[in-house]
Design an enzyme around this catalytic site. Structure first.
Site, PDB file in Angstrom:
ATOM      1  N   GLY A  55       0.864  -1.298   0.206  1.00 33.56           N
ATOM      2  CA  GLY A  55      -0.018  -0.193  -0.038  1.00 33.56           C
ATOM      3  C   GLY A  55       0.678   1.206  -0.131  1.00 33.56           C
ATOM      4  N   GLY A  56       1.907   1.184  -0.629  1.00 34.85           N
ATOM      5  CA  GLY A  56       2.877   2.200  -0.510  1.00 34.85           C
ATOM      6  C   GLY A  56       2.470   3.309  -1.569  1.00 34.85           C
ATOM      7  N   SER A  57       1.493   3.361  -2.345  1.00 31.82           N
ATOM      8  CA  SER A  57       1.374   4.351  -3.174  1.00 31.82           C
ATOM      9  C   SER A  57       0.070   5.279  -2.473  1.00 31.82           C
ATOM     10  CB  SER A  57       0.862   3.847  -4.520  1.00 31.82           C
ATOM     11  OG  SER A  57      -0.118   3.210  -4.341  1.00 31.82           O
TER      12      SER A  57
ATOM     13  N   GLY B  78       0.783   5.331   2.970  1.00 28.80           N
ATOM     14  CA  GLY B  78       2.253   4.707   2.334  1.00 28.80           C
ATOM     15  C   GLY B  78       2.832   5.787   2.018  1.00 28.80           C
TER      16      GLY B  78
ATOM     17  N   TYR C 273     -15.865  -4.854   5.441  1.00 26.50           N
ATOM     18  CA  TYR C 273     -14.164  -4.268   5.722  1.00 26.50           C
ATOM     19  C   TYR C 273     -14.163  -4.722   7.385  1.00 26.50           C
ATOM     20  CZ  TYR C 273     -11.070  -0.304   6.808  1.00 26.50           C
ATOM     21  OH  TYR C 273      -9.894   0.568   6.993  1.00 26.50           O
TER      22      TYR C 273
ATOM     23  N   LYS D 192     -11.004  -6.934   8.561  1.00 21.94           N
ATOM     24  CA  LYS D 192     -10.015  -6.204   9.368  1.00 21.94           C
ATOM     25  C   LYS D 192      -9.761  -7.137  10.758  1.00 21.94           C
ATOM     26  CE  LYS D 192      -8.504  -2.855   7.123  1.00 21.94           C
ATOM     27  NZ  LYS D 192      -6.882  -2.570   6.841  1.00 21.94           N
TER      28      LYS D 192
ATOM     29  N   VAL E 279      -7.873   8.927   8.855  1.00 27.00           N
ATOM     30  CA  VAL E 279      -6.630   9.540   8.364  1.00 27.00           C
ATOM     31  C   VAL E 279      -6.959  10.772   7.297  1.00 27.00           C
ATOM     32  CG1 VAL E 279      -4.369   9.169   7.796  1.00 27.00           C
ATOM     33  CG2 VAL E 279      -5.778   7.212   8.956  1.00 27.00           C
TER      34      VAL E 279
ATOM     35  N   HIS F 164     -12.993   9.937   1.673  1.00 27.81           N
ATOM     36  CA  HIS F 164     -13.612  10.195   3.262  1.00 27.81           C
ATOM     37  C   HIS F 164     -14.079  11.442   3.323  1.00 27.81           C
ATOM     38  CE1 HIS F 164     -10.862   6.440   3.980  1.00 27.81           C
ATOM     39  NE2 HIS F 164     -11.838   6.235   4.862  1.00 27.81           N
TER      40      HIS F 164
HETATM   41  P1  NAP Z   1      -5.487   4.390  -0.079  1.00 28.70           P
HETATM   42  O1  NAP Z   1      -4.558   5.726  -0.368  1.00 28.70           O
HETATM   43  O2  NAP Z   1      -6.474   3.946  -0.644  1.00 28.70           O
HETATM   44  O3  NAP Z   1      -4.121   3.347  -0.504  1.00 28.70           O
HETATM   45  C1  NAP Z   1      -4.380   1.985  -0.638  1.00 28.70           C
HETATM   46  C2  NAP Z   1      -3.083   1.348  -1.082  1.00 28.70           C
HETATM   47  O4  NAP Z   1      -3.399   0.026  -1.039  1.00 28.70           O
HETATM   48  C3  NAP Z   1      -2.730   1.674  -2.494  1.00 28.70           C
HETATM   49  O5  NAP Z   1      -1.252   1.565  -2.547  1.00 28.70           O
HETATM   50  C4  NAP Z   1      -3.129   0.760  -3.294  1.00 28.70           C
HETATM   51  O6  NAP Z   1      -2.537   0.516  -4.399  1.00 28.70           O
HETATM   52  C5  NAP Z   1      -3.046  -0.674  -2.495  1.00 28.70           C
HETATM   53  N1  NAP Z   1      -3.778  -1.623  -2.846  1.00 28.70           N
HETATM   54  C6  NAP Z   1      -5.126  -1.606  -2.797  1.00 28.70           C
HETATM   55  N2  NAP Z   1      -5.650  -2.752  -3.314  1.00 28.70           N
HETATM   56  C7  NAP Z   1      -4.501  -3.359  -3.670  1.00 28.70           C
HETATM   57  C8  NAP Z   1      -4.394  -4.795  -4.220  1.00 28.70           C
HETATM   58  N3  NAP Z   1      -5.473  -5.412  -4.495  1.00 28.70           N
HETATM   59  N4  NAP Z   1      -3.155  -5.324  -4.291  1.00 28.70           N
HETATM   60  C9  NAP Z   1      -1.948  -4.407  -3.870  1.00 28.70           C
HETATM   61  N5  NAP Z   1      -1.949  -3.402  -3.336  1.00 28.70           N
HETATM   62  C10 NAP Z   1      -3.418  -2.848  -3.192  1.00 28.70           C
HETATM   63  O7  NAP Z   1      -5.628   3.987   1.294  1.00 28.70           O
HETATM   64  P2  NAP Z   1      -4.843   4.548   2.779  1.00 28.70           P
HETATM   65  O8  NAP Z   1      -6.002   5.625   3.301  1.00 28.70           O
HETATM   66  O9  NAP Z   1      -3.510   4.811   2.551  1.00 28.70           O
HETATM   67  O10 NAP Z   1      -5.104   3.108   3.897  1.00 28.70           O
HETATM   68  C11 NAP Z   1      -3.895   2.672   4.124  1.00 28.70           C
HETATM   69  C12 NAP Z   1      -4.328   1.685   5.334  1.00 28.70           C
HETATM   70  O11 NAP Z   1      -4.745   2.266   6.494  1.00 28.70           O
HETATM   71  C13 NAP Z   1      -5.520   0.785   4.916  1.00 28.70           C
HETATM   72  O12 NAP Z   1      -5.258  -0.603   5.353  1.00 28.70           O
HETATM   73  C14 NAP Z   1      -6.934   1.032   5.453  1.00 28.70           C
HETATM   74  O13 NAP Z   1      -7.605   0.230   5.802  1.00 28.70           O
HETATM   75  C15 NAP Z   1      -6.120   1.790   6.740  1.00 28.70           C
HETATM   76  N6  NAP Z   1      -6.832   3.099   7.348  1.00 28.70           N
HETATM   77  C16 NAP Z   1      -7.139   4.175   6.526  1.00 28.70           C
HETATM   78  C17 NAP Z   1      -7.861   5.108   7.235  1.00 28.70           C
HETATM   79  C18 NAP Z   1      -8.107   6.343   6.592  1.00 28.70           C
HETATM   80  O14 NAP Z   1      -9.024   6.998   7.022  1.00 28.70           O
HETATM   81  N7  NAP Z   1      -7.778   6.538   5.182  1.00 28.70           N
HETATM   82  C19 NAP Z   1      -8.379   4.756   8.599  1.00 28.70           C
HETATM   83  C20 NAP Z   1      -8.016   3.754   9.053  1.00 28.70           C
HETATM   84  C21 NAP Z   1      -7.245   2.676   8.703  1.00 28.70           C
HETATM   85  P3  NAP Z   1      -2.778   1.428  -5.845  1.00 28.70           P
HETATM   86  O15 NAP Z   1      -2.450   2.763  -5.598  1.00 28.70           O
HETATM   87  O16 NAP Z   1      -2.035   0.505  -6.673  1.00 28.70           O
HETATM   88  O17 NAP Z   1      -4.176   1.004  -6.240  1.00 28.70           O
HETATM   89  O1  GFB Z   2     -14.848   9.673   6.398  1.00 27.28           O
HETATM   90  P1  GFB Z   2     -16.512   9.412   6.060  1.00 27.28           P
HETATM   91  O2  GFB Z   2     -16.886   9.051   4.763  1.00 27.28           O
HETATM   92  O3  GFB Z   2     -16.441   7.831   6.786  1.00 27.28           O
HETATM   93  O4  GFB Z   2     -17.174   9.918   6.883  1.00 27.28           O
HETATM   94  P2  GFB Z   2     -16.692   7.401   8.364  1.00 27.28           P
HETATM   95  C1  GFB Z   2     -18.675  10.051   6.955  1.00 27.28           C
HETATM   96  C2  GFB Z   2     -19.361  11.069   7.766  1.00 27.28           C
HETATM   97  O5  GFB Z   2     -19.095  12.528   7.034  1.00 27.28           O
HETATM   98  C3  GFB Z   2     -20.583  10.883   7.613  1.00 27.28           C
HETATM   99  C4  GFB Z   2     -20.293  13.183   6.615  1.00 27.28           C
HETATM  100  O6  GFB Z   2     -21.399  11.678   8.779  1.00 27.28           O
HETATM  101  C5  GFB Z   2     -21.131  12.013   6.366  1.00 27.28           C
HETATM  102  O7  GFB Z   2     -22.382  12.131   6.382  1.00 27.28           O
HETATM  103  N1  GFB Z   2     -19.988  13.816   5.437  1.00 27.28           N
HETATM  104  C6  GFB Z   2     -20.564  15.009   5.210  1.00 27.28           C
HETATM  105  C7  GFB Z   2     -19.315  13.245   4.413  1.00 27.28           C
HETATM  106  N2  GFB Z   2     -19.917  15.496   3.942  1.00 27.28           N
HETATM  107  C8  GFB Z   2     -19.219  14.471   3.333  1.00 27.28           C
HETATM  108  C9  GFB Z   2     -18.590  13.980   2.293  1.00 27.28           C
HETATM  109  O8  GFB Z   2     -18.700  15.271   1.252  1.00 27.28           O
HETATM  110  N3  GFB Z   2     -18.060  12.891   2.173  1.00 27.28           N
HETATM  111  C10 GFB Z   2     -18.331  12.004   2.818  1.00 27.28           C
HETATM  112  N4  GFB Z   2     -17.525  10.778   2.613  1.00 27.28           N
HETATM  113  N5  GFB Z   2     -18.737  12.323   3.992  1.00 27.28           N
HETATM  114  C11 GFB Z   2     -15.487   5.170   7.576  1.00 27.28           C
HETATM  115  C12 GFB Z   2     -15.511   3.807   7.538  1.00 27.28           C
HETATM  116  O9  GFB Z   2     -16.336   5.897   8.172  1.00 27.28           O
HETATM  117  O10 GFB Z   2     -14.435   5.498   8.199  1.00 27.28           O
HETATM  118  C13 GFB Z   2     -14.277   3.107   6.709  1.00 27.28           C
HETATM  119  O11 GFB Z   2     -16.749   3.509   6.579  1.00 27.28           O
HETATM  120  C14 GFB Z   2     -13.004   3.561   7.185  1.00 27.28           C
HETATM  121  O12 GFB Z   2     -14.494   1.892   6.665  1.00 27.28           O
HETATM  122  C15 GFB Z   2     -13.086   5.126   7.505  1.00 27.28           C
HETATM  123  O13 GFB Z   2     -12.614   2.967   8.346  1.00 27.28           O
HETATM  124  C16 GFB Z   2     -12.033   5.640   8.518  1.00 27.28           C
HETATM  125  O14 GFB Z   2     -15.887   7.823   9.514  1.00 27.28           O
HETATM  126  O15 GFB Z   2     -18.005   7.453   8.544  1.00 27.28           O
END
Ligand code: NAP
Ligand code: GFB
Length: 333
Positions: free
Chosen positions: A29-31, A35, A155, A159, A185, A198
């Protein structure tokens, strides 16, 4: 502005190499959002001399394909793994694709015991996988205490299996495989796609479009749900610390404190301020609010790092908005 000084500098950092051994850290997930932040902090000095850090994406191997996964590990031969790769998205993407999320998160981990021989693996859970009906603040002991929120059960259960697998690797092979549990994040290199991303990147993208078209900003839902947000660059520093210093199989929450939780409305206001938007802000309450809150305690992290300083939320939002504006063409959107 000065970045908070964190004493996670590499001075005195635990050297991960065994006597005479080399260190090669594979970051799947380095991209992605997290990452790329890990790449930055490693390049900025969090990596130690002699360590080889290998950042891969789906272009190097599709980790839902067992043969490609095995080939990647045989090619890289990592001593350590930070496993970030997964299908990731916000509330609205999760609601639509629970099966795809389940498959994407489960598959890499169900490819046999190819990880045996790797000294340490740090995987990534999320605070949204905890039981929907729970007491607050949530802590690390509560992961399996009840069903997750219905919006992202695919999901969340997948996890949770990572935690189960870590315990099995430890019991059967004595492996120190662990997991971190970040809260929401955000940061540079996020997925700014309005439908799939998000909330913060979605709002940043929407404000960018509203400014250029002179239209209103529409916030989805009531704006009342509450979230803790961690800046990707802070999370990245904590990931390197976990890799070097945290040796429990039990997972650890990586989040700002409960006191830093904000409402979606407050998050929107921070984006409006950072983007210098002066248009109308409306709330589309026909859209789901999702989980009202998932307030998590960072008490366990604080027992290890009482002085770690998170980037102030508004500063992190400003930096992310500036990155998006400056990189609009190539940003994921
Ligand atoms: P992201 O920006 O969507 O990046 C996902 C990464 O995983 C990309 O490098 C992608 O590669 C790679 N990937 C996806 N599917 C793959 C596959 N089938 N094979 C190989 N690589 C694959 O996600 P992120 O936000 O950085 O999340 C990274 C980790 O943090 C995840 O495990 C996520 O569940 C966790 N996390 C994220 C949040 C958040 O709010 N973002 C919160 C809590 C936990 P490509 O670029 O090639 O698609
Ligand atoms: O970041 P988000 O989509 O995911 O936030 P969660 C959703 C909240 O933000 C809801 C409000 O209350 C939405 O109604 N919201 C307001 C919006 N405007 C927007 C908008 O423009 N875009 C989005 N996306 N939301 C996720 C999990 O939950 O949290 C995933 O479903 C993941 O699995 C992630 O773990 C970290 O925080 O609700």
């Amino acid at each position: 502005q000065d970045r908070p000084s964190n004493h996670l500098s590499t001075r005195g950092a635990a050297n991960m190499s065994e006597p005479g051994g080399s260190v090669r850290v594979l970051v799947t997930g380095g991209s992605g959002l997290v990452g790329r932040a890990v790449q930055e902090v490693v390049a900025d000095g969090a990596g130690l001399p002699g360590e080889d850090w290998v950042f891969v994406s789906s272009k190097d191997a599709d980790l839902t394909d067992a043969a490609q996964t095995r080939a990647l590990f045989e090619k890289v031969r990592p001593t350590h793994v930070i496993h970030l790769a997964a299908m990731v998205g916000g509330l609205f993407r999760n609601i639509k694709y629970n099966l795809d999320f389940w498959v994407s998160v489960r598959a890499p981990c169900s490819t046999g015991n190819f990880l045996v021989g790797v000294r340490k693996v740090v995987s990534c859970l999320s605070t949204c996988i905890f039981p929907d009906k729970t007491t607050y603040p949530i802590d690390e002991t509560m992961i399996h205490n009840g069903p997750p929120h219905s919006s992202n059960f695919g999901y969340s259960y997948a996890k949770r299996m990572i935690d189960v697998q870590n315990r099995a690797y430890f019991q059967q092979h004595g492996c120190t495989f662990t997991a971190v549990i970040p809260t929401n994040v955000f940061g540079p290199h996020d997925n700014f796609n309005i439908e799939d991303g998000h909330v913060l990147p979605g709002l940043i993208h929407k404000v960018h479009l509203a400014k250029s078209s002179g239209s209103a900003l529409t916030v989805w839902g009531t704006g009342r749900p509450r979230r803790q947000f961690i800046y990707s660059r802070d999370l990245a520093r904590l990931f390197v610390w976990v890799l070097r210093e945290y040796n429990e199989v039990e997972p650890i929450i990586l989040s700002v404190g409960e006191e830093d939780e904000v409402s979606i409305q407050e998050a929107a206001e921070a984006v409006v301020e950072a983007m210098d938007f002066h248009g109308e802000v409306t709330f589309d309450t026909t859209k789901s609010d999702g989980q009202f809150k998932k307030t998590a305690s960072n008490g366990k992290l604080r027992t290890y790092l009482p002085n770690f300083q998170f980037t102030p939320f508004k500063q992190a939002v400003k930096e992310t908005c500036a990155w998006f504006t400056q990189n609009y063409e190539q940003a994921r959107k």
